[in-house]
Write an enzyme that holds these catalytic residues in place. Sequence first.
Site, PDB file in Angstrom:
ATOM      1  N   SER A 114     -11.320 -22.251  19.077  1.00  0.00           N
ATOM      2  CA  SER A 114     -11.323 -21.261  20.147  1.00  0.00           C
ATOM      3  C   SER A 114      -9.934 -21.115  20.755  1.00  0.00           C
ATOM      4  CB  SER A 114     -12.333 -21.664  21.228  1.00  0.00           C
ATOM      5  OG  SER A 114     -12.367 -20.703  22.255  1.00  0.00           O
ATOM      6  N   SER A 123     -15.500 -16.750  24.438  1.00  0.00           N
ATOM      7  CA  SER A 123     -15.452 -17.749  25.501  1.00  0.00           C
ATOM      8  C   SER A 123     -14.713 -18.967  24.979  1.00  0.00           C
ATOM      9  CB  SER A 123     -16.854 -18.152  25.951  1.00  0.00           C
ATOM     10  OG  SER A 123     -16.789 -19.108  26.991  1.00  0.00           O
ATOM     11  N   GLU A 124     -13.834 -19.534  25.804  1.00  0.00           N
ATOM     12  CA  GLU A 124     -12.938 -20.594  25.331  1.00  0.00           C
ATOM     13  C   GLU A 124     -13.660 -21.880  24.968  1.00  0.00           C
ATOM     14  OE1 GLU A 124     -10.922 -22.170  29.391  1.00  0.00           O
ATOM     15  OE2 GLU A 124     -11.051 -20.016  29.130  1.00  0.00           O
ATOM     16  N   ASN A 125     -14.930 -22.018  25.383  1.00  0.00           N
ATOM     17  CA  ASN A 125     -15.668 -23.204  24.984  1.00  0.00           C
ATOM     18  C   ASN A 125     -16.273 -23.071  23.588  1.00  0.00           C
ATOM     19  OD1 ASN A 125     -17.376 -21.273  26.271  1.00  0.00           O
ATOM     20  ND2 ASN A 125     -19.012 -22.786  26.402  1.00  0.00           N
TER      21      ASN A 125
END
Length: 213
Positions: free
Chosen positions: A89, A47-49
């Site tokens: 990320s 997940s990009e977070n």
Amino acid sequence: MKRLSRNEMAARVARDIHEGAYVNLGIGLPTLVANHLPQDREIFLHSENGLLGMGPAPAPGEEDDDLINAGKQPVTLLTGGCYFHHADSFAMMRGGHLDVCVLGAFQVSAAGDLANWHTGAPDAIPAVGGAMDLALGAKQVYVMMEHQTKSGESKVVAHCTYPLTGIGCVSRIYTDLAVLDVTADGLAVREILSDISFEELQQLTGVPLMRAA
């Protein structure tokens, strides 16, 4: 005419994600794929977070407000999963370290161009997020979307009329009617997921189709 439900679409996408893959699931519809990944395959969800090793959605009442995906939905973390800085990320995304990303879309062109962040409408709220980074950084880009708009227009088009997210980036399109491969010769129908014929699918689609070899 039979159409797949959103969960059925997610299950069909999940079938094609290979063992050992590092995968990002885009905000919205693609997040459902996490709930349908085969349990006998080791697949690493990113997940990009700043999460790696996400599992399926938590059971009702077991949500952790500090454990969310990029769409702010509660998620679980599998054994060995980890948290890291947002910049790290995005370095994973931009550096070609993701095997697959699954994104939603407003339109996909026959050439694999992707439009998924803005409809161009004056009152629409742009929401590009990390979609451009994923579209260009992932080794394969799968799009998951309904085949048609609510007004019956094909979302598979000759040329995108909405602002582009990426050019020629889409590898495969999953809709509630079919699975389409983007090839150098055009769109190839890998699988029809409805009770319609190839000819009927062609009538519902905005570009010429061919049968997959």
